[in-house]
Motif scaffolding. Structure first.
Motif, PDB file in Angstrom:
ATOM      1  N   LYS A   1       1.204   1.664   9.141  1.00 43.63           N
ATOM      2  CA  LYS A   1       1.813   1.106   7.932  1.00 43.63           C
ATOM      3  C   LYS A   1       1.485  -0.377   7.822  1.00 43.63           C
ATOM      4  O   LYS A   1       1.141  -0.876   6.743  1.00 43.63           O
ATOM      5  CB  LYS A   1       3.329   1.309   7.977  1.00 43.63           C
ATOM      6  CG  LYS A   1       4.043   0.844   6.733  1.00 43.63           C
ATOM      7  CD  LYS A   1       5.522   1.127   6.847  1.00 43.63           C
ATOM      8  CE  LYS A   1       6.272   0.588   5.646  1.00 43.63           C
ATOM      9  NZ  LYS A   1       7.711   0.807   5.762  1.00 43.63           N
ATOM     10  N   SER A   2       1.563  -1.099   8.943  1.00 41.57           N
ATOM     11  CA  SER A   2       1.248  -2.526   8.933  1.00 41.57           C
ATOM     12  C   SER A   2      -0.210  -2.759   8.554  1.00 41.57           C
ATOM     13  O   SER A   2      -0.523  -3.670   7.780  1.00 41.57           O
ATOM     14  CB  SER A   2       1.527  -3.139  10.303  1.00 41.57           C
ATOM     15  OG  SER A   2       2.889  -3.123  10.590  1.00 41.57           O
ATOM     16  N   GLN A   3      -1.113  -1.941   9.118  1.00 35.67           N
ATOM     17  CA  GLN A   3      -2.523  -2.104   8.803  1.00 35.67           C
ATOM     18  C   GLN A   3      -2.790  -1.771   7.340  1.00 35.67           C
ATOM     19  O   GLN A   3      -3.609  -2.413   6.689  1.00 35.67           O
ATOM     20  CB  GLN A   3      -3.379  -1.203   9.698  1.00 35.67           C
ATOM     21  CG  GLN A   3      -3.493  -1.720  11.092  1.00 35.67           C
ATOM     22  CD  GLN A   3      -4.430  -0.870  11.948  1.00 35.67           C
ATOM     23  OE1 GLN A   3      -4.982   0.105  11.474  1.00 35.67           O
ATOM     24  NE2 GLN A   3      -4.570  -1.253  13.195  1.00 35.67           N
ATOM     25  N   MET A   4      -2.077  -0.778   6.826  1.00 30.64           N
ATOM     26  CA  MET A   4      -2.269  -0.384   5.443  1.00 30.64           C
ATOM     27  C   MET A   4      -1.859  -1.496   4.499  1.00 30.64           C
ATOM     28  O   MET A   4      -2.465  -1.708   3.461  1.00 30.64           O
ATOM     29  CB  MET A   4      -1.447   0.882   5.163  1.00 30.64           C
ATOM     30  CG  MET A   4      -1.803   1.552   3.856  1.00 30.64           C
ATOM     31  SD  MET A   4      -1.023   3.158   3.737  1.00 30.64           S
ATOM     32  CE  MET A   4       0.599   2.694   3.201  1.00 30.64           C
ATOM     33  N   HIS A   5      -0.837  -2.249   4.865  1.00 31.61           N
ATOM     34  CA  HIS A   5      -0.351  -3.348   4.019  1.00 31.61           C
ATOM     35  C   HIS A   5      -0.990  -4.684   4.385  1.00 31.61           C
ATOM     36  O   HIS A   5      -0.599  -5.706   3.855  1.00 31.61           O
ATOM     37  CB  HIS A   5       1.178  -3.471   4.121  1.00 31.61           C
ATOM     38  CG  HIS A   5       1.891  -2.281   3.549  1.00 31.61           C
ATOM     39  ND1 HIS A   5       1.823  -1.932   2.230  1.00 31.61           N
ATOM     40  CD2 HIS A   5       2.679  -1.354   4.156  1.00 31.61           C
ATOM     41  CE1 HIS A   5       2.523  -0.853   2.020  1.00 31.61           C
ATOM     42  NE2 HIS A   5       3.066  -0.476   3.165  1.00 31.61           N
TER      43      HIS A   5
END
Length: 166
Positions: A159-163
């Motif tokens: 999720k962090s990488q996606m954002h």
């Protein structure tokens, strides 16, 4: 674009690792190493399925071991119950003989009854002792907790990488 991350001519960049040195892995601009979210999610789910299968295999093995312990304890408990029943029947025979006559017949019945009750009690006690040492699948429970923590960390990282917060 982050000015602290050196960029390559082809649009890819190097991410610094935790100690400030550059990592040799190339990470594309989407943050997933060139793989899409769907592919990463699919890989994540497949790893989860494999992990679940491994956990189920471990749980079955642990439960089989505990079931063997339970059957041994239950066998001793049942054996003790049978001997206690025989002792009780003999004690009843003693009472009948004692009421019928005050001679050595009842004395022998009393001795047999006491011995059978003592042996039956000891066997039943041993069976209960064995049954108390049966536990649930503790290793499986521990690894499931660890797997849950891993899945949570992995999902958070994705999720962090996606954002873009990697």
């Amino acid at each position: 674009m982050d000015p602290t991350i050196p960029h390559q001519a082809d649009g890819e960049r190097f991410r610094p690792n935790g100690d400030g040195a550059s990592d040799t892995r190339r990470v594309s601009a989407d943050g997933f190493g060139g793989r899409g979210f769907g592919e990463l999610f699919s890989e994540f789910m497949e790893q989860g399925r494999r992990l679940l299968r491994a956990e189920m295999t471990l749980a079955r093995a642990e439960l089989r071991t505990e079931a063997k312990k339970a059957s041994a304890g239950a066998g001793l408990l049942a054996g003790g119950g049978v001997v206690l029943l025989l002792g009780a029947l003999t004690f009843v025979a003693f009472l009948v003989a004692a009421l019928a006559t005050a001679l050595p017949v009842w004395a022998s019945a009393l001795i047999v009854a006491v011995v059978l009750l003592a042996v039956g009690g000891a066997v039943a006690w041993a069976g209960l002792g064995r049954l108390k040492h049966i536990h649930g699948p503790q290793r499986t429970i521990q690894t499931l907790k660890e797997d849950g923590q891993w899945a949570s960390r992995t999902a958070h990282s994705m999720k962090s990488q996606m954002h873009g917060h990697a």
